[in-house]
Design a protein around this motif. Sequence first.
Motif, PDB file in Angstrom:
ATOM      1  N   ARG A 181     -39.301  12.748 -57.613  1.00 13.33           N
ATOM      2  CA  ARG A 181     -38.566  13.638 -56.715  1.00 13.33           C
ATOM      3  C   ARG A 181     -37.464  12.947 -55.912  1.00 13.33           C
ATOM      4  NH1 ARG A 181     -39.066  18.929 -57.995  1.00 13.33           N
ATOM      5  NH2 ARG A 181     -41.220  19.640 -58.067  1.00 13.33           N
ATOM      6  N   SER A 182     -37.019  11.786 -56.355  1.00 14.00           N
ATOM      7  CA  SER A 182     -36.067  11.027 -55.537  1.00 14.00           C
ATOM      8  C   SER A 182     -34.605  11.280 -55.905  1.00 14.00           C
ATOM      9  CB  SER A 182     -36.378   9.528 -55.636  1.00 14.00           C
ATOM     10  OG  SER A 182     -36.309   9.089 -56.977  1.00 14.00           O
ATOM     11  N   THR A 183     -34.336  12.233 -56.806  1.00 11.56           N
ATOM     12  CA  THR A 183     -32.963  12.546 -57.200  1.00 11.56           C
ATOM     13  C   THR A 183     -32.109  12.889 -55.982  1.00 11.56           C
ATOM     14  OG1 THR A 183     -33.745  13.415 -59.316  1.00 11.56           O
ATOM     15  CG2 THR A 183     -31.523  14.034 -58.638  1.00 11.56           C
ATOM     16  N   GLY A 184     -30.977  12.203 -55.861  1.00 13.06           N
ATOM     17  CA  GLY A 184     -30.084  12.440 -54.739  1.00 13.06           C
ATOM     18  C   GLY A 184     -30.284  11.461 -53.591  1.00 13.06           C
ATOM     19  N   SER A 185     -31.332  10.655 -53.664  1.00 15.71           N
ATOM     20  CA  SER A 185     -31.588   9.660 -52.619  1.00 15.71           C
ATOM     21  C   SER A 185     -31.198   8.274 -53.127  1.00 15.71           C
ATOM     22  CB  SER A 185     -33.073   9.654 -52.229  1.00 15.71           C
ATOM     23  OG  SER A 185     -33.838   8.959 -53.207  1.00 15.71           O
ATOM     24  N   LYS A 186     -31.284   7.293 -52.258  1.00 16.54           N
ATOM     25  CA  LYS A 186     -30.974   5.920 -52.667  1.00 16.54           C
ATOM     26  C   LYS A 186     -32.046   5.358 -53.596  1.00 16.54           C
ATOM     27  CE  LYS A 186     -32.564   2.697 -49.349  1.00 16.54           C
ATOM     28  NZ  LYS A 186     -32.295   1.921 -48.128  1.00 16.54           N
ATOM     29  N   TYR A 187     -33.155   6.091 -53.733  1.00 15.39           N
ATOM     30  CA  TYR A 187     -34.229   5.663 -54.633  1.00 15.39           C
ATOM     31  C   TYR A 187     -34.163   6.356 -55.995  1.00 15.39           C
ATOM     32  CZ  TYR A 187     -36.281   3.511 -50.503  1.00 15.39           C
ATOM     33  OH  TYR A 187     -36.491   2.728 -49.401  1.00 15.39           O
ATOM     34  N   SER A 188     -33.066   7.037 -56.273  1.00 15.52           N
ATOM     35  CA  SER A 188     -32.983   7.795 -57.526  1.00 15.52           C
ATOM     36  C   SER A 188     -33.030   6.904 -58.759  1.00 15.52           C
ATOM     37  CB  SER A 188     -31.718   8.648 -57.553  1.00 15.52           C
ATOM     38  OG  SER A 188     -30.564   7.836 -57.395  1.00 15.52           O
ATOM     39  N   GLY A 189     -32.725   5.612 -58.599  1.00 17.73           N
ATOM     40  CA  GLY A 189     -32.765   4.691 -59.733  1.00 17.73           C
ATOM     41  C   GLY A 189     -34.071   3.946 -59.885  1.00 17.73           C
ATOM     42  N   VAL A 190     -35.092   4.331 -59.111  1.00 16.63           N
ATOM     43  CA  VAL A 190     -36.357   3.590 -59.124  1.00 16.63           C
ATOM     44  C   VAL A 190     -36.999   3.586 -60.514  1.00 16.63           C
ATOM     45  CG1 VAL A 190     -38.765   3.718 -58.359  1.00 16.63           C
ATOM     46  CG2 VAL A 190     -36.937   3.713 -56.684  1.00 16.63           C
ATOM     47  N   LYS A 191     -36.983   4.734 -61.184  1.00 18.74           N
ATOM     48  CA  LYS A 191     -37.620   4.804 -62.498  1.00 18.74           C
ATOM     49  C   LYS A 191     -36.958   3.822 -63.472  1.00 18.74           C
ATOM     50  CE  LYS A 191     -38.780   8.898 -63.943  1.00 18.74           C
ATOM     51  NZ  LYS A 191     -38.772  10.236 -64.585  1.00 18.74           N
ATOM     52  N   ALA A 192     -35.633   3.786 -63.465  1.00 19.56           N
ATOM     53  CA  ALA A 192     -34.914   2.850 -64.336  1.00 19.56           C
ATOM     54  C   ALA A 192     -35.225   1.406 -63.949  1.00 19.56           C
ATOM     55  CB  ALA A 192     -33.411   3.115 -64.268  1.00 19.56           C
ATOM     56  N   ASP A 193     -35.339   1.144 -62.646  1.00 27.11           N
ATOM     57  CA  ASP A 193     -35.688  -0.200 -62.181  1.00 27.11           C
ATOM     58  C   ASP A 193     -37.061  -0.602 -62.690  1.00 27.11           C
ATOM     59  OD1 ASP A 193     -33.311  -0.270 -60.800  1.00 27.11           O
ATOM     60  OD2 ASP A 193     -34.205   0.191 -58.848  1.00 27.11           O
ATOM     61  N   MET A 194     -38.009   0.340 -62.642  1.00 25.90           N
ATOM     62  CA  MET A 194     -39.354   0.054 -63.110  1.00 25.90           C
ATOM     63  C   MET A 194     -39.372  -0.222 -64.616  1.00 25.90           C
ATOM     64  SD  MET A 194     -41.419   0.003 -60.537  1.00 25.90           S
ATOM     65  CE  MET A 194     -40.066  -0.676 -59.571  1.00 25.90           C
ATOM     66  N   VAL A 195     -38.574   0.547 -65.359  1.00 25.83           N
ATOM     67  CA  VAL A 195     -38.502   0.321 -66.809  1.00 25.83           C
ATOM     68  C   VAL A 195     -37.973  -1.081 -67.091  1.00 25.83           C
ATOM     69  CG1 VAL A 195     -37.353   1.016 -68.953  1.00 25.83           C
ATOM     70  CG2 VAL A 195     -38.281   2.754 -67.422  1.00 25.83           C
ATOM     71  N   ARG A 196     -36.928  -1.493 -66.366  1.00 25.23           N
ATOM     72  CA  ARG A 196     -36.367  -2.832 -66.586  1.00 25.23           C
ATOM     73  C   ARG A 196     -37.381  -3.919 -66.256  1.00 25.23           C
ATOM     74  NH1 ARG A 196     -31.495  -0.301 -64.933  1.00 25.23           N
ATOM     75  NH2 ARG A 196     -31.948  -0.640 -62.716  1.00 25.23           N
ATOM     76  N   LEU A 197     -38.108  -3.749 -65.157  1.00 28.65           N
ATOM     77  CA  LEU A 197     -39.092  -4.763 -64.766  1.00 28.65           C
ATOM     78  C   LEU A 197     -40.247  -4.820 -65.752  1.00 28.65           C
ATOM     79  CD1 LEU A 197     -40.049  -6.901 -62.839  1.00 28.65           C
ATOM     80  CD2 LEU A 197     -40.888  -5.112 -61.302  1.00 28.65           C
ATOM     81  N   VAL A 198     -40.764  -3.662 -66.161  1.00 28.45           N
ATOM     82  CA  VAL A 198     -41.855  -3.644 -67.145  1.00 28.45           C
ATOM     83  C   VAL A 198     -41.368  -4.215 -68.480  1.00 28.45           C
ATOM     84  CG1 VAL A 198     -43.435  -2.170 -68.446  1.00 28.45           C
ATOM     85  CG2 VAL A 198     -43.062  -1.738 -66.015  1.00 28.45           C
ATOM     86  N   THR A 199     -40.100  -3.977 -68.818  1.00 29.59           N
ATOM     87  CA  THR A 199     -39.542  -4.551 -70.048  1.00 29.59           C
ATOM     88  C   THR A 199     -39.612  -6.067 -70.024  1.00 29.59           C
ATOM     89  OG1 THR A 199     -38.033  -2.686 -70.411  1.00 29.59           O
ATOM     90  CG2 THR A 199     -37.469  -4.757 -71.486  1.00 29.59           C
TER      91      THR A 199
END
Length: 203
Positions: free
Chosen positions: A115-133
């Motif tokens: 639910r973070s779309t529009g906030s400064k955390y909207s990229g969290v999911k992508a960040d998590m994917v990069r870290l898990v990668t």
Amino acid sequence: MQTLKEDVRQNILRAALAEFKSHDYADASMRRISAAAGITTGNIYRYFKNKEELFEALVKPVYEKLLDYLLSLKNELDRSYIDGNGEMKYFGMIEDTVVGLFDAYSAELTILMNRSTGSKYSGVKADMVRLVTTILEDAFASGREHAAKLTAEQRQSARMLAGTIVEGVCLILREHEDGETVKRLVNEFIRLYHAGMMCGLPD
């Protein structure tokens, strides 16, 4: 000036938690939050100067915990290969840290990841994917120092698996509200992937 009361602040946070779980950040309403908290909209700004600050009060502590746990797991994995312990005995850390977060903070994580779309955390999911990668690449390469030797196909596999893991966790968070249920399902999900990874890793 009237003294700010902690119980009023907690009422605001509880109302905001419910609002942000139901609406993306961009669509959430401070008016609805204040009504649910039983105060005027004007009064809510005495506690939080804007919607961004209120949102951050809810998700920032959980985000920092999640990031810290994942980075600790990555470092532990790197050390395990340096020490010659390639059996990934750090897996218990995942249950004690990351999975434990889903029990204690399932609502906040739902908001952060879904639910973070529009906030400064909207990229969290992508960040998590990069870290898990990077964690998966370390596992595939038996250590970060060997990661440069991974083939393009192995890197693509790590990215695809990381995306699937993060999306799977997001799906669990979207469909279940009870913290204990979320914790159990995330634990089972991670165990399944861990078992699959171990079967696929070279001897």
